[in-house]
Each structure stands twice: as structure tokens, then as C-alpha cells.
Design a protein around this motif. Sequence first.
Motif, PDB file in Angstrom:
ATOM      1  N   LEU A   1      -9.002 -11.863  18.410  1.00  0.00           N
ATOM      2  CA  LEU A   1      -8.179 -11.779  17.197  1.00  0.00           C
ATOM      3  C   LEU A   1      -6.946 -10.922  17.432  1.00  0.00           C
ATOM      4  N   VAL A   2      -6.057 -10.979  16.476  1.00  0.00           N
ATOM      5  CA  VAL A   2      -4.839 -10.180  16.606  1.00  0.00           C
ATOM      6  C   VAL A   2      -5.026  -8.840  15.898  1.00  0.00           C
TER       7      VAL A   2
ATOM      8  N   ALA B   1     -15.150  -1.260  13.918  1.00  0.00           N
ATOM      9  CA  ALA B   1     -14.007  -1.411  13.006  1.00  0.00           C
ATOM     10  C   ALA B   1     -14.397  -2.314  11.851  1.00  0.00           C
ATOM     11  N   THR B   2     -13.570  -2.321  10.824  1.00  0.00           N
ATOM     12  CA  THR B   2     -13.751  -3.281   9.735  1.00  0.00           C
ATOM     13  C   THR B   2     -13.083  -4.595  10.135  1.00  0.00           C
ATOM     14  N   VAL B   3     -13.797  -5.678   9.954  1.00  0.00           N
ATOM     15  CA  VAL B   3     -13.222  -7.001  10.224  1.00  0.00           C
ATOM     16  C   VAL B   3     -13.030  -7.710   8.893  1.00  0.00           C
TER      17      VAL B   3
ATOM     18  N   ASP C   1      -6.993  -2.923   9.552  1.00  0.00           N
ATOM     19  CA  ASP C   1      -8.264  -3.496  10.013  1.00  0.00           C
ATOM     20  C   ASP C   1      -8.021  -4.693  10.941  1.00  0.00           C
ATOM     21  N   LEU C   2      -9.132  -5.239  11.452  1.00  0.00           N
ATOM     22  CA  LEU C   2      -9.024  -6.446  12.277  1.00  0.00           C
ATOM     23  C   LEU C   2      -9.107  -7.667  11.365  1.00  0.00           C
ATOM     24  N   TYR C   3      -8.369  -8.703  11.694  1.00  0.00           N
ATOM     25  CA  TYR C   3      -8.369  -9.919  10.866  1.00  0.00           C
ATOM     26  C   TYR C   3      -8.832 -11.102  11.700  1.00  0.00           C
ATOM     27  N   ASP C   4      -9.805 -11.846  11.167  1.00  0.00           N
ATOM     28  CA  ASP C   4     -10.247 -13.056  11.855  1.00  0.00           C
ATOM     29  C   ASP C   4     -10.458 -14.163  10.832  1.00  0.00           C
TER      30      ASP C   4
ATOM     31  N   PHE D   1     -18.590  -9.362  17.354  1.00  0.00           N
ATOM     32  CA  PHE D   1     -17.926  -8.687  18.476  1.00  0.00           C
ATOM     33  C   PHE D   1     -16.554  -9.322  18.670  1.00  0.00           C
ATOM     34  N   LYS D   2     -15.532  -8.522  18.592  1.00  0.00           N
ATOM     35  CA  LYS D   2     -14.173  -9.065  18.647  1.00  0.00           C
ATOM     36  C   LYS D   2     -13.366  -8.406  19.765  1.00  0.00           C
ATOM     37  N   VAL D   3     -12.499  -9.217  20.393  1.00  0.00           N
ATOM     38  CA  VAL D   3     -11.614  -8.693  21.438  1.00  0.00           C
ATOM     39  C   VAL D   3     -10.174  -8.931  20.982  1.00  0.00           C
ATOM     40  N   VAL D   4      -9.366  -7.877  21.090  1.00  0.00           N
ATOM     41  CA  VAL D   4      -7.971  -7.982  20.633  1.00  0.00           C
ATOM     42  C   VAL D   4      -7.163  -8.819  21.625  1.00  0.00           C
TER      43      VAL D   4
END
Lengths: 278, 333
Positions: A78-79, A116-118, A132-135, A157-160
Motif C-alpha cells: 500500500l501507499v 499501525a492503523t489500516v 494511517d495506512l490506506y488499503d 500485514f502490509k508493506v509500503v
Amino acid sequence: MPTGQVNFVVALRAEAEPIIEYFGMSPVGSVEGFYRAGNIQSGIGLIFSGIGRNNAATAVCHQACETNYAAWINVGTLVHYGLPLGEPRIAHKVYCVPTRRSWYPQFVFEIPCPTATVRTIDRISKNFPTDDLYDTEASGFYEAAAQFSPHELIHSFKVVHGSQARAGEALPPNDISSLVEDNLKTINSLIRPLHRLSAELRQRRVDPEEHRELLHDLHFTTTQRRQLRRLLRRWSINCPQVKVTDWVKSNGLTNASSVITSITEHLESIPPTFGLKP
Amino acid sequence: MIETIYIEEDLQVHPRASRLLKRFPGARIIPCQHYTEVFNPAAQSFDLQKQHPALILARKKGNLVLPAPNGFGISNGPNFYFSHMLNCLYDCRYCFLQGMFRSAHYVLFVNFEDFEAEIDSTIANSHEQTPYFHSGYDCDSLALESLTGFVKHFVPFFAKRPDAFLELRTKSIAIGNLLNIPPVPNVVVAFSFTPAETAVAVEHGCPSIRDRVHAAGELAGAGWPIGIRLDPLLWYKGWRAGYDALIDKIATAIPSSALHSASLGPLRFPSDMFQKIERMYPEDKLLNGPLIRRNRFVSYSEPREAQLLSFVEQRLANAFPETNLFPCALGAT
């Protein structure tokens, strides 16, 4: 002890490929167009959901049909506004922006990377109002997985893969694969405890071997089967030195109700032996 | 060790919450709107969370002081309980908390002053009867004292209200904050005991019986009123000898003059709670013992229960002839 099961849910093929290779998965056969892979010996499965929270939820439901008490990991890229490329994050809160619902994944083991908060949105835009992270999948994934497994077994699980400036732009598939590949060790360290917890929950549902033997020899009603299961468990704890099937035979018990009654009476007469061998 | 702290968003500036956050600089802090978003939603697993509980900082709103359930009281006057905390450091297999909550996280309600106000209004409405307040119903009163500062705060509060009693019910030996201050005659420190062999088997994570008895003796020596709680009574091979040894040990450490009260109660689980607990711990010896359904409870058979109650009651009466004894019947939770 039964093995645990961990299921990956991923949106993009480029995200899935390194995981499939690393965990030695092979194709399992698609369901309703959802591609699936798995490694049965290792208790690992993967379903490729496509983009969007509804797709993620549907994929979970298809995968859940074949596994009980599985752990679930939604892996994705995600960005993010400020985090460097390749940074991993595990969601400590999943917030669905369209529905305003929140979920809190539970950490009952050591977590291998920061959290983090997604926030899940329907369409990636160029402006993110919070840090926050956005998906586009996590909330659909989480809501569906929580129908089948406890929160403690569900993680996102997210990778930037880029900063806000690149939002909306598609990253080449090879770059996405590399980002996931660079984080496989971290993903693997998340899998181990999840496997253990899944196995622990599955173990509780295992019937004693004698249960099958007695059901084979005598006719038990549905209620009696449930009673028998509980009695056999009590037996294995309170009289482990005597095989219940031998005891049933030596007492000449030839029908289900006499088995239930006699075992109940026998167990009732045995006081537990705390601190002493039974 | 607390690694995760959830905090209600509007508490981030609360002085008690801020102090606590500073004590855990390495913890991940996760804000939430209301503690129930994290605590007790469906599909959480109490026993998995118990392996690694988080701390939740929250504000308790409404129902801060409630009437104590039947059988929990230790006087004929009005009995109340209040819970500054939900859940316990320990993991006793007979505890109803494991069946009552879906979450094992520790919820700490930091608005102590609101509890005080409601306690004061309850005292004012007690019409000249002496009210008893119990703090150890949904948690252990002392076990997390280093975190909560509960004793440090509430014991001086009750010291100024001699017309009411506070019972601190505990299995903990964290008695430092009590020994540091002069005894308060209307604050009873009530220790829960089962015989040593059952404590090892079913009271996971608790201090040993020897240490608990020693702690109770130290407090008695310092002048604190002590309570003995033999609840639940457990039936097992050698239970008579077990209870004899336990009561002897207690009687040696605690002089009769220091004993405020003793209470005892049978093992009992509300049926629906028992089902939940049994699903979590299917191989547990206590839960697989000779338990039967009686009314809405799972317990020992009536004759067995009567045998236990009468034996232990008699032994307690012999050891402490002057004490106030409060037996509890099935139906209390």
C-alpha cells in the motif's frame, strides 16, 4: 496433535507469487474464479482475492469452507505518506472508512514488526487525510475472517510500496513482488505462532480414539454421542491407566444407554487426585 | 509485562492514565473510542488472550457501585461491590471471570474519583446501617497494585469513612502499600485459600499457599483486620487432610483476635459459563471432576457439597471459635 492451518489472502498476483514460492505451495484448484494454492503438509493455504474489500471477504468465505480454526493473514502492499519503501506494518486497528466500523486484531504473541492503523477505502485517492495506512481490502478481509476464527488468529500485514505522490499509480509487478519477497522472513515469523495457536484450537475438537471404536460397535443417538464424547474425555483424565473399551467389554455392556450410565457412575465415584498420580 | 495498551481517546490527557502510559515507554499505544470496542466483542478468545493480556485504560460510566451478589457479603448489613478493574492477573480454573468475559485483557477504570462519589452517596443512603464495599469481585484487589495504585488511593479514602467497611479480596502477597501505612480498622484484607495441592493444580500463577498465609500473618501482626475466604471448597482425594492442614496453617499464622471474618462457599458455575470454560480447557482436571447440573448451576452433588461445607465449617469454628462465619449457598455467583 493436529497441525495448524494458516491461510493467506492476497489481492494481487504479484503479491502472491513470492509467498507461493517461499512456502512451497502448489495450485489447489480455483473456486468460483478465485485462484488457490497450498502446501498441505505445512498447513499453509493461499487464496488470491483480487482488489477490493468485497472480493477479500468473498475469498475468505471460499477458503474458510475447507478449514476450521485457521489463522488468517491478509498480505498486501500500500501507499503511505511518510514511511520508506519496503517498510512492513501489522494492523493494530482496521477501520473501514465507508462503513465506519473498526476491528482490533489481538496480539497474543511477539509481533515481528511495528504496528499501525489500516484504513480501508473503496478507491485509492491522491490525498490521505490521516497519517494511517490506506488499503482497499483489510476491512472486508477482517470482517469475513472473524466469522470463522477468533480475532487472535487474524492479522493484516502490509508493506509500503510508495509515498502519497505515487498514489494511484500502478507499480510494476516485479517491484511489488520484490517488496513482498524482502519481507518473507518477517511474514514467516508471524506464521509460526499463528500455526501453534491454530493447532491448539483444533486439538480441542479432536475426539478420543475410543469414541470412534464405541460408535462403530454400538448405536448411540445424537445426544448420547455428545454425552459419550464428554465422558470419554473425563475418563482419559481420571482413569488414564484403564482403556475404556476394555472396561466396557469386561463389564459386559452391550448397549449405548448402559455404557453411558455405567461410565457416568464409575467416574462419579472417583475423586480427582490433585498433586497425586491417579 | 504489558506490551499493548488500549486507551479511550478522551483519556489521553487524564493524569492517572498519562502516568501509567509513562511507565510503559516501549508499549504500543492504541487509541479506541470506547473500551468495549476492544474488550468483549464477539469472536475473541479468552484463553488465547490470557497468554498475553493487554491493558485497557477506560472510564467507567454508570453503575459504579452495585449490590453484592447473594453469598458474597460478609455482614448482615448492605453489601456492595465496585470494580476499578475487570479481569485478574491470575488464572484460577474455577473463576467465573473466564466464563463471563470473552476478553482476558485487564481493563483499568482510571476515574477513581467517580467511584468515590458514588461510594459516598451509597453510604449516605444506607440509613444508619454499616455498608460493606467489596473491591475484589471482578478482579483481585491487590494483584496489580503496582500498576493501579488502588490500595494507595482507596484505603485512605475509607480511613476517613469509619461508618463503612472496605473488603480487599485477594490471593496476592503485594502487601507493601498496606504495611507502609497504619492499619485501618474498617478495611479488611481478605485472603482466598484452597488446600496447597489444589492451589498448585488449579490456581495458575498465584502465590503459594505458604506465601499467602505468611502475608496474611504479617498484616495481622501489623494490626490489619484479616478475612479468610475458603471459596470454592474443592472435593478431591484427601480433601479432609488438605483442609485440616490448611486451617492449621492459617490458625498458626493469624491470631483469632486479628480475624475479622471467615467465609466459605461451594464450587459452583452458572451452567452457561461452565460450557464456555469447558470448551476452553477441555483437559482440565477440575472441570472433568464429578460435577453435575443442579438447577442453573454446575456443582458437586448435594450430599458431597453438604459434607464439604459441614466439615470445613466445623474445623474453622474449632480453630477460630470467636469468628464471624459466613457460609455461602449454591446460587451465589
